[in-house]
Design an enzyme around this catalytic site. Structure first.
Site, PDB file in Angstrom:
ATOM      1  N   PHE A 178      21.260  27.630  14.094  1.00 19.32           N
ATOM      2  CA  PHE A 178      20.738  27.508  12.881  1.00 19.32           C
ATOM      3  C   PHE A 178      19.850  26.489  12.602  1.00 19.32           C
ATOM      4  O   PHE A 178      18.886  26.645  11.586  1.00 19.32           O
ATOM      5  CB  PHE A 178      22.197  27.219  11.979  1.00 19.32           C
ATOM      6  CG  PHE A 178      23.129  28.150  12.082  1.00 19.32           C
ATOM      7  CD1 PHE A 178      23.006  29.630  12.368  1.00 19.32           C
ATOM      8  CD2 PHE A 178      24.460  28.148  11.300  1.00 19.32           C
ATOM      9  CE1 PHE A 178      23.947  30.684  12.137  1.00 19.32           C
ATOM     10  CE2 PHE A 178      25.388  29.098  11.355  1.00 19.32           C
ATOM     11  CZ  PHE A 178      25.196  30.426  11.708  1.00 19.32           C
ATOM     12  N   GLY A 206      29.457  38.886  10.788  1.00 21.27           N
ATOM     13  CA  GLY A 206      29.542  38.647   9.557  1.00 21.27           C
ATOM     14  C   GLY A 206      29.932  37.191   8.967  1.00 21.27           C
ATOM     15  O   GLY A 206      29.800  36.787   7.956  1.00 21.27           O
ATOM     16  N   TYR A 258      36.390  32.574  30.165  1.00 12.96           N
ATOM     17  CA  TYR A 258      36.361  30.963  30.195  1.00 12.96           C
ATOM     18  C   TYR A 258      37.570  30.450  29.805  1.00 12.96           C
ATOM     19  O   TYR A 258      38.170  29.518  30.503  1.00 12.96           O
ATOM     20  CB  TYR A 258      35.292  30.708  29.062  1.00 12.96           C
ATOM     21  CG  TYR A 258      35.245  29.247  28.458  1.00 12.96           C
ATOM     22  CD1 TYR A 258      34.557  28.244  29.301  1.00 12.96           C
ATOM     23  CD2 TYR A 258      35.653  28.757  27.301  1.00 12.96           C
ATOM     24  CE1 TYR A 258      34.376  26.843  28.734  1.00 12.96           C
ATOM     25  CE2 TYR A 258      35.742  27.647  26.770  1.00 12.96           C
ATOM     26  CZ  TYR A 258      34.929  26.707  27.440  1.00 12.96           C
ATOM     27  OH  TYR A 258      35.139  25.608  27.155  1.00 12.96           O
ATOM     28  N   ARG A 301      36.206  27.807  12.196  1.00 14.24           N
ATOM     29  CA  ARG A 301      36.129  26.802  13.248  1.00 14.24           C
ATOM     30  C   ARG A 301      36.591  25.428  12.435  1.00 14.24           C
ATOM     31  O   ARG A 301      36.121  25.387  11.279  1.00 14.24           O
ATOM     32  CB  ARG A 301      34.990  26.313  13.884  1.00 14.24           C
ATOM     33  CG  ARG A 301      34.364  27.895  14.765  1.00 14.24           C
ATOM     34  CD  ARG A 301      35.111  27.775  15.937  1.00 14.24           C
ATOM     35  NE  ARG A 301      34.587  28.886  16.860  1.00 14.24           N
ATOM     36  CZ  ARG A 301      35.058  30.342  16.721  1.00 14.24           C
ATOM     37  NH1 ARG A 301      35.774  30.798  15.847  1.00 14.24           N
ATOM     38  NH2 ARG A 301      34.565  31.132  17.716  1.00 14.24           N
ATOM     39  N   ASN A 328      35.889  22.346  18.644  1.00 13.64           N
ATOM     40  CA  ASN A 328      34.486  22.326  18.182  1.00 13.64           C
ATOM     41  C   ASN A 328      33.874  20.934  17.651  1.00 13.64           C
ATOM     42  O   ASN A 328      33.469  20.545  16.611  1.00 13.64           O
ATOM     43  CB  ASN A 328      34.291  23.326  17.026  1.00 13.64           C
ATOM     44  CG  ASN A 328      34.271  24.839  17.636  1.00 13.64           C
ATOM     45  OD1 ASN A 328      35.278  24.898  17.714  1.00 13.64           O
ATOM     46  ND2 ASN A 328      33.045  25.506  17.488  1.00 13.64           N
ATOM     47  N   ARG A 370      41.238  28.691  14.365  1.00 12.45           N
ATOM     48  CA  ARG A 370      41.910  27.688  15.211  1.00 12.45           C
ATOM     49  C   ARG A 370      42.107  26.506  14.699  1.00 12.45           C
ATOM     50  O   ARG A 370      41.064  25.655  14.287  1.00 12.45           O
ATOM     51  CB  ARG A 370      41.268  27.587  16.485  1.00 12.45           C
ATOM     52  CG  ARG A 370      39.619  27.406  16.759  1.00 12.45           C
ATOM     53  CD  ARG A 370      39.381  27.811  17.858  1.00 12.45           C
ATOM     54  NE  ARG A 370      37.874  27.531  18.414  1.00 12.45           N
ATOM     55  CZ  ARG A 370      37.296  27.831  19.267  1.00 12.45           C
ATOM     56  NH1 ARG A 370      37.633  28.990  19.899  1.00 12.45           N
ATOM     57  NH2 ARG A 370      35.956  27.364  19.748  1.00 12.45           N
ATOM     58  N   SER A 418      37.200  34.004  18.858  1.00 15.81           N
ATOM     59  CA  SER A 418      38.271  33.350  18.465  1.00 15.81           C
ATOM     60  C   SER A 418      38.202  33.418  16.753  1.00 15.81           C
ATOM     61  O   SER A 418      37.172  33.399  16.258  1.00 15.81           O
ATOM     62  CB  SER A 418      38.430  31.834  18.526  1.00 15.81           C
ATOM     63  OG  SER A 418      38.690  31.536  19.876  1.00 15.81           O
TER      64      SER A 418
END
Ligand code: NAD
Ligand code: UGA
Length: 361
Positions: free
Chosen positions: A214, A229, A162, A234, A191, A317, A314
Site C-alpha cells: 500500500f 475484496g 506456514y 486483522r 500483525n 483473528r 485468515s
C-alpha cells in the site's frame, strides 16, 4: 544476560536487539542481513554474525552454549513466500528451527520462540457448515492460547504450510517440556506494524506484507489492490507495544513465562484490509502527499491472481490477551491511526528515492 538473538536483522529482531542493548544485555545476533541494524552494528555489547543458519559447515551449538537465553525469530514470514516456496517454508520454519530448539534442549537453555497467530487458522464462523447464532459476534474470532481450536484449510491451499510448520514446532517444544522440563516460551504475534516492517517493491524484488504494497501504491499513484475484496480483518499491533511485551517475556519475572504460550497483539485495533487501505490513503493525502501525484484508486483482485494458486486467508483473528495482562501486566497502548501515521512517516523519510518528484502542473 548474554542473549543469542536469531533473526536479529529482521523487522521484529532489529527492534528487539535495540531494546536488549538499551537494557544493558550483551547480544549475539545472527541474520543473513545487516541493513536494519546498521545504526548499532558497532555497539560494544553487540556481536553480529552474518550467517545463513542452513550452512552445513556452521554450527549453532557453541553460540547456544555461551548464551543465557536464546530468542528465535528466524522464519519465512511473508504470505507470498508460503505460496511460492512451500517446501522451503517447511524446511526453514520447522526443520531448521527444530535444530535450534534441540540445541537448547541439549544445553538446558531457555528458548523464546516466535510462532504466529496463524496457528489458529480460520474462524469457526468462516466454515460453510458452521451454524453459529451470530457469526459476526467477536467471540467467534477471539483466540485464546490454551483453549482455541486450530482450523486450517485443505492441503492444496498451501498457504497453511506456514501455520502448520509453526504449530508442529510448538507441539515439539511442548513435548520436550513434558519429557525433560525444557524451558521455553512461545510468542504468537498478531500483525505487528512499524518502521522497518518490510522493503518496498519499487526498491527490491519480492513479496512484502500488505503495508509495504500500500505504501508503494501511495508513493507512485498506482492502485491499492484489495485481495478478494478486503473484507478480511486483522488486529494491528504497534512494534513499540510488541517489543515492550516481548521484553517482559525475556525478563520472565518469577518464572511466570516458563512453558507458556502468549498471544501478543492488540484486540482494540481490529480493521478490515479495506479500512487499512482507506485509512492509509486518508493519512497520506492529509500529511505526506507529493503535489501532482494522484492518490491511488482502491481496486479488488483475486487471491489467486495476486499470490498464485494455493492462496487462502485468515478471515479474522482477535487476540485474547488475558494471560499476558495477568502474568506480565502488559497492555497495548497504541491506537490504529497513530501507529499507521508513525510507520508511514518513517517510510516517507527513509525512502525518498521511491517517491516521484512533485509535478509542477
Ligand atoms: P522478518 O522476515 O523481518 O525477520 C526474519 C529474519 O530471519 C530476517 O531478517 C531474515 O533475514 C532472517 N532469516 C531468514 N532465513 C534465515 C537464515 N537461513 N539464516 C539466518 N537468518 C535468516 O520477519 P518478522 O516480521 O521480524 O518476524 C519474526 C518472527 O515472528 C518470524 O518467526 C515470524 O514468523 C513471526 N511472526 C511475525 C509476525 C509479524 O507481525 N511481523 C506475525 C506473526 C509471526
Ligand atoms: C501476517 C504477517 O504479515 C506475516 O508476516 C505474519 O507472518 C503472519 O501474519 C502471521 O501472523 O504469522 P497476513 O496478515 O496474512 O500475515 O499478511 P499481510 O501481507 O500483512 O496481508 C494482510 C491481508 O492483506 C491479507 O488478507 C492479504 O491477502 C491482504 N493484502 C495483501 C491485500 O489486500 N493487498 C495487498 O497488496 C497485500
Amino acid at each position: 544476560m548474554n542473549i543469542l538473538n536469531l533473526g536479529a536483522g529482521g523487522f521484529i529482531g532489529s527492534h528487539l536487539t535495540q531494546r536488549l542493548l538499551a537494557e544493558g544485555h550483551s547480544v549475539t545476533a545472527v541474520d543473513l542481513w545487516t541493513d536494519k541494524v546498521s545504526e548499532f552494528l558497532d555497539h560494544p555489547h553487540l556481536t553480529f554474525i552474518q550467517q545463513d543458519i542452513r550452512n552445513p559447515e556452521w554450527s549453532i551449538d557453541p553460540f547456544v552454549e555461551r548464551a543465557d537465553l536464546v530468542i528465535d525469530l528466524i522464519a519465512y514470514a511473508n504470505p507470498g513466500l508460503y505460496i511460492r516456496m512451500p517446501l522451503e517454508v517447511f524446511r526453514l520454519n520447522f526443520l531448521e528451527n527444530l535444530k535450534i530448539a534441540e540445541a537448547c534442549v541439549r544445553r538446558h537453555k531457555r528458548l523464546v520462540q516466535f510462532s504466529t497467530c496463524e496457528v489458529y487458522g480460520r474462524t469457526a464462523a468462516s466454515l460453510k457448515h458452521a451454524n453459529l447464532a451470530d457469526p459476526e459476534d467477536p467471540i467467534h474470532a477471539t483466540f485464546t492460547e490454551d483453549e482455541s481450536e486450530f482450523i486450517l484449510g485443505p492441503v492444496d491451499r498451501h498457504r497453511w504450510i506456514y501455520a502448520c510448520s509453526k504449530q508442529l514446532l510448538e507441539r515439539v517444544l511442548h513435548a520436550h517440556g513434558l519429557d525433560s522440563g525444557f524451558n521455553y516460551t512461545i510468542i504468537r504475534p498478531f500483525n505487528f506494524i512499524g518502521p522497518k516492517i518490510d522493503f518496498l517493491q519499487s526498491e527490491q524484488e519480492g513479496i512484502p506484507r500488505v503495508f509495504s504494497f500500500f505504501m508503494d501504491a501511495l508513493f507512485n499513484g498506482t492502485p491499492m489492490q484489495l485481495v478478494d475484496g478486503g473484507a478480511q480483518r486483522r488486529c494491528y499491533t504497534y512494534i513499540d507495544d510488541a517489543i515492550e511485551c516481548t521484553y517482559r517475556i525475556v525478563e520472565n519475572p518469577g518464572g511466570v513465562c516458563d512453558r507458556q504460550i502468549f498471544n501478543v497483539g492488540s484486540p482494540y485495533n481490529e480493521v478490515s484490509i479495506r479500512q487499512l487501505a482507506e485509512t492509509m490513503r486518508e493519512i497520506y493525502a492529509a500529511d505526506f502527499r507529493v503535489p501532482g501525484i494522484p492518490l491511488p484508486e482502491i481496486v479488488t483482485v483475486s487471491g489467486e491472481t495476486f499470490y498464485g494458486k494455493g492462496y487462502d486467508d485468515s478471515d479474522r483473528r482477535i487476540p485474547n490477551i488475558t494471560k499476558v495482562r495477568r502474568l506480565l501486566g502488559w497492555e497495548p497502548e497504541w491506537q490504529f491511526r497513530d501507529m499507521l501515521k508513525a510507520t508511514m512517516s518513517y517510510y516517507v523519510h527513509e525512502y525518498p528515492r521511491s517517491r516521484p518528484a512533485a509535478k509542477s502542473s
